[in-house]
Design an enzyme around this catalytic site. Sequence first.
Site, mmCIF file in Angstrom:
data_model
loop_
_atom_site.group_PDB
_atom_site.id
_atom_site.type_symbol
_atom_site.label_atom_id
_atom_site.label_comp_id
_atom_site.label_asym_id
_atom_site.label_seq_id
_atom_site.Cartn_x
_atom_site.Cartn_y
_atom_site.Cartn_z
ATOM 1 N N CYS A 2 33.969 51.111 41.227
ATOM 2 C CA CYS A 2 33.709 52.536 41.168
ATOM 3 C C CYS A 2 34.478 53.124 39.973
ATOM 4 O O CYS A 2 35.589 52.698 39.669
ATOM 5 C CB CYS A 2 34.126 53.307 42.407
ATOM 6 S SG CYS A 2 33.262 52.797 43.876
ATOM 7 N N ARG A 27 31.988 49.622 35.893
ATOM 8 C CA ARG A 27 32.828 49.497 37.095
ATOM 9 C C ARG A 27 32.008 49.528 38.389
ATOM 10 O O ARG A 27 32.535 49.306 39.479
ATOM 11 C CB ARG A 27 33.847 50.645 37.136
ATOM 12 C CG ARG A 27 34.765 50.673 35.949
ATOM 13 C CD ARG A 27 35.695 51.856 36.042
ATOM 14 N NE ARG A 27 36.604 51.698 37.150
ATOM 15 C CZ ARG A 27 37.778 51.097 37.077
ATOM 16 N NH1 ARG A 27 38.196 50.609 35.931
ATOM 17 N NH2 ARG A 27 38.547 50.992 38.133
ATOM 18 N N TRP A 74 30.229 51.464 43.243
ATOM 19 C CA TRP A 74 30.022 50.065 43.613
ATOM 20 C C TRP A 74 30.203 50.055 45.120
ATOM 21 O O TRP A 74 31.308 50.210 45.628
ATOM 22 C CB TRP A 74 31.058 49.187 42.923
ATOM 23 C CG TRP A 74 30.816 47.724 43.088
ATOM 24 C CD1 TRP A 74 30.044 46.918 42.297
ATOM 25 C CD2 TRP A 74 31.365 46.870 44.097
ATOM 26 N NE1 TRP A 74 30.064 45.629 42.766
ATOM 27 C CE2 TRP A 74 30.863 45.561 43.873
ATOM 28 C CE3 TRP A 74 32.206 47.071 45.195
ATOM 29 C CZ2 TRP A 74 31.183 44.484 44.677
ATOM 30 C CZ3 TRP A 74 32.525 45.989 46.003
ATOM 31 C CH2 TRP A 74 32.018 44.708 45.726
ATOM 32 N N ASN A 100 37.655 56.420 44.499
ATOM 33 C CA ASN A 100 37.571 54.991 44.199
ATOM 34 C C ASN A 100 38.598 54.293 45.079
ATOM 35 O O ASN A 100 39.785 54.626 45.025
ATOM 36 C CB ASN A 100 37.884 54.753 42.718
ATOM 37 C CG ASN A 100 38.061 53.279 42.402
ATOM 38 O OD1 ASN A 100 37.573 52.414 43.129
ATOM 39 N ND2 ASN A 100 38.767 52.989 41.328
ATOM 40 N N GLY A 101 38.141 53.344 45.901
ATOM 41 C CA GLY A 101 39.056 52.628 46.783
ATOM 42 C C GLY A 101 38.403 52.427 48.138
ATOM 43 O O GLY A 101 37.189 52.543 48.275
ATOM 44 N N GLU A 482 35.830 27.722 33.685
ATOM 45 C CA GLU A 482 35.610 29.034 33.081
ATOM 46 C C GLU A 482 34.200 29.135 32.489
ATOM 47 O O GLU A 482 33.528 30.160 32.623
ATOM 48 C CB GLU A 482 36.705 29.311 32.027
ATOM 49 C CG GLU A 482 36.562 30.589 31.228
ATOM 50 C CD GLU A 482 36.496 31.870 32.059
ATOM 51 O OE1 GLU A 482 36.741 31.844 33.267
ATOM 52 O OE2 GLU A 482 36.142 32.905 31.474
ATOM 53 N N LYS A 486 31.351 31.845 33.636
ATOM 54 C CA LYS A 486 30.646 32.731 32.688
ATOM 55 C C LYS A 486 29.148 32.623 32.883
ATOM 56 O O LYS A 486 28.433 33.614 32.932
ATOM 57 C CB LYS A 486 30.951 32.366 31.236
ATOM 58 C CG LYS A 486 32.199 32.803 30.545
ATOM 59 C CD LYS A 486 32.538 34.240 30.534
ATOM 60 C CE LYS A 486 33.117 34.721 31.823
ATOM 61 N NZ LYS A 486 34.507 35.005 31.912
ATOM 62 N N GLU A 489 27.852 34.148 36.306
ATOM 63 C CA GLU A 489 27.955 35.590 36.505
ATOM 64 C C GLU A 489 26.988 36.390 35.649
ATOM 65 O O GLU A 489 26.537 37.451 36.075
ATOM 66 C CB GLU A 489 29.394 36.090 36.333
ATOM 67 C CG GLU A 489 29.941 36.077 34.928
ATOM 68 C CD GLU A 489 31.373 36.570 34.854
ATOM 69 O OE1 GLU A 489 31.707 37.562 35.489
ATOM 70 O OE2 GLU A 489 32.169 35.937 34.129
ATOM 71 N N HIS A 505 32.385 10.830 43.354
ATOM 72 C CA HIS A 505 32.786 10.976 44.753
ATOM 73 C C HIS A 505 31.876 11.944 45.496
ATOM 74 O O HIS A 505 32.293 12.551 46.484
ATOM 75 C CB HIS A 505 34.261 11.413 44.819
ATOM 76 C CG HIS A 505 35.162 10.412 44.180
ATOM 77 N ND1 HIS A 505 35.532 9.240 44.808
ATOM 78 C CD2 HIS A 505 35.716 10.358 42.927
ATOM 79 C CE1 HIS A 505 36.305 8.534 43.993
ATOM 80 N NE2 HIS A 505 36.420 9.195 42.846
ATOM 81 N N LYS A 602 33.773 45.545 36.808
ATOM 82 C CA LYS A 602 34.818 45.063 35.901
ATOM 83 C C LYS A 602 36.182 44.996 36.570
ATOM 84 O O LYS A 602 36.947 44.080 36.369
ATOM 85 C CB LYS A 602 34.877 45.990 34.691
ATOM 86 C CG LYS A 602 35.880 45.577 33.639
ATOM 87 C CD LYS A 602 35.398 44.393 32.865
ATOM 88 C CE LYS A 602 36.393 43.913 31.843
ATOM 89 N NZ LYS A 602 36.115 42.516 31.473
HETATM 90 C C1 F6R Z 1 34.901 37.146 35.068
HETATM 91 C C2 F6R Z 1 35.871 38.201 35.245
HETATM 92 C C3 F6R Z 1 36.617 38.259 36.531
HETATM 93 C C4 F6R Z 1 38.050 38.790 36.293
HETATM 94 C C5 F6R Z 1 38.754 38.997 37.638
HETATM 95 C C6 F6R Z 1 40.188 39.453 37.443
HETATM 96 O O1 F6R Z 1 34.339 37.196 33.798
HETATM 97 O O2 F6R Z 1 36.048 39.030 34.404
HETATM 98 O O3 F6R Z 1 36.635 37.030 37.173
HETATM 99 O O4 F6R Z 1 38.739 37.878 35.507
HETATM 100 O O5 F6R Z 1 38.062 39.936 38.388
HETATM 101 O O6 F6R Z 1 40.230 40.657 36.748
HETATM 102 P P1 F6R Z 1 41.569 41.167 36.073
HETATM 103 O O7 F6R Z 1 41.878 40.239 34.948
HETATM 104 O O8 F6R Z 1 41.252 42.549 35.597
HETATM 105 O O9 F6R Z 1 42.625 41.130 37.130
#
Ligand code: F6R
Length: 607
Positions: A2, A27, A74, A100-101, A482, A486, A489, A505, A602
């Site tokens: 949010c 967000r 969100w 937000n929360g 990682e 990527k 997502e 395995h 985000k």
């Molecule tokens: C994936 C991504 C998330 C963040 C995670 C932690 O691309 O961005 O997995 O890495 O939500 O976020 P922060 O770093 O803001 O604590």
Amino acid sequence: MCGIIGYIGNKKAKPILINGLLRLEYRGYDSAGIATIEKDGIKIIKEKGRISNLASIDEINNLEGTIGIGHTRWATHGKPSAINSHPHSDNSKTFAVVHNGIIENYNKLRKFLQEKNYTFLSDTDTEVIPNLIHYYYKEGNNFLESVKLACDDLKGSFALEILCNDYPDNMIVVRQDSPLVIGRSLNENYISSDIPAILSFTKDFFFLNDREFALLSRDSIDFYDNNLNKIDKIVKSIEWNTSSAEKDGYDDFMLKEIYEQPNAIRETIGSKLSENKIFFNDFEIEKNYLENISRIYIIACGTAMNAGLATKATFEKFCKIPTEVEIASEFRYKEPLIDEHTLCIFISQSGETADTIAALKLSKAKNAKTIAVANVIGSSITREADFCIYTHAGPEIAVASTKAYTSQVVLLNILALYFAELLQKVPTKEINQVKKEILELPKKAEITLRNVAEVKNFANVVYKETDMFFLGRGLDYYTACEGSLKLKEISYIHSESYAAGELKHGPIALIENGVTVIGIITNPNLVEKTISNMQEVITRGAKTLVITNQKVNESQFFKVINIPNTNPYLSPVLSIIPLQLLAYYISKEKGLDVDKPRNLAKSVTVE
Ligand code: F6R
């Protein structure tokens, strides 16, 4: 999760609110709304879907008010719908609130209010807030007192902006465990969930601590503690430039941020590292302390956690201290073995991730020393930790993290070497070799980015696939994790990452004709081992892509992408870049919204 925005000044609030919401849309983007104070009182307009839906409502153009609040959602409680969107108001329409929360005790509060004849329109946790404020207001308390009393009843996390019909020249904001910044300008003030959204209006910011209140008017801001005693706050000037929060000619923020990596790495190295010395200003960690710690925990979520995994080996090799990497959401409920001999390092781009902050608070309560590695200046985590060190990646807007990840890996390596220099458990020459290689990384990241055409071609071949596999050994396994994150997502392709030796395995049962397997091969000691595993999948019909800085017989693979060589401990910084580009171009080929993938946000400010 949010985004909230607010404005109080002499300009029309509506365009500022819409503009701010568009910048905060990463967000959360399932519904949005704004409220302004008009001549005849508070007016709320809200709609399901993206901000563009809200902005296209005819009625919104009639808003003339110069004070207003906005929200992009969100969904947590209540499905995405106009009625569940914010702002919410109380039954008498005296107050409008964006939140937000998560209010954890909203059921109890709702019941309490229903017993007092309040009714509810939405399924949200938020709707109790304006009604609770109203409950205290009609008992004779003023605006600020009513907000404070309502907040006393709330359990959970919240960043709130509140308007009141009877106070047309004021707005109140307060936060508890959710982000909120206040931007000051001449005769106007801005509120936002993050700095970049309002960076074009001001560079002067105030940061609220938990349960501090700000009473805003056009030309002043009064701050109060939780007992409503007036407090002083120091304004902080932010040096980020505005263009770093814009797309600058790129199609998407993600692509721009991938290309910003050489500079983000350069800035993160900054003045901390020269060939001879590592400097961490204001950092009171001494040799004696390090000699007496029994363990380092690196704690984070998602990509930030992968950055921890990619650097754990540097701490162990050069400092000889056992180092564990933990998922924050697991760690916080695990009763971990922490005491004053434990050093806990928390990594967070946003500095607002609820689980990471909770894990930090737990570690502090158990007497560990805590270090935050954050990108957003003044974010919650930076205020909670004993020490904070910053990556200098600049604002990261795309939901999928790229430049923050590589900057985190670089900064953690520098930190590990800094400790290593204090501890002197490995020859200085070995430490200096890595330091020298770190200084080369910006240039090598630039060279790695030149592979873009090859990556794009491969994306073109595989974008219709439904499953992909990423393999690696040692640090290459963490890059595989990682790279796989990527891909899934932003392209919605199912993918898995495996330590290459684990394949036999179980997972090898999934390999069939035509399936794509991506191997990362950068460790000179493990080249042959990983190649053997790649051979095993080739035998079963896999289409293989190899990312490597080693000499391999290219003819055995479908495609090989060569990246610059570096010290093996630093290879994750470079080997991830082609995988970021691959995820990006696959997502583009599929016509998806790269910057705002479905169901994600985000900043994960709820657990
Ligand atoms: C994936 C991504 C998330 C963040 C995670 C932690 O691309 O961005 O997995 O890495 O939500 O976020 P922060 O770093 O803001 O604590």
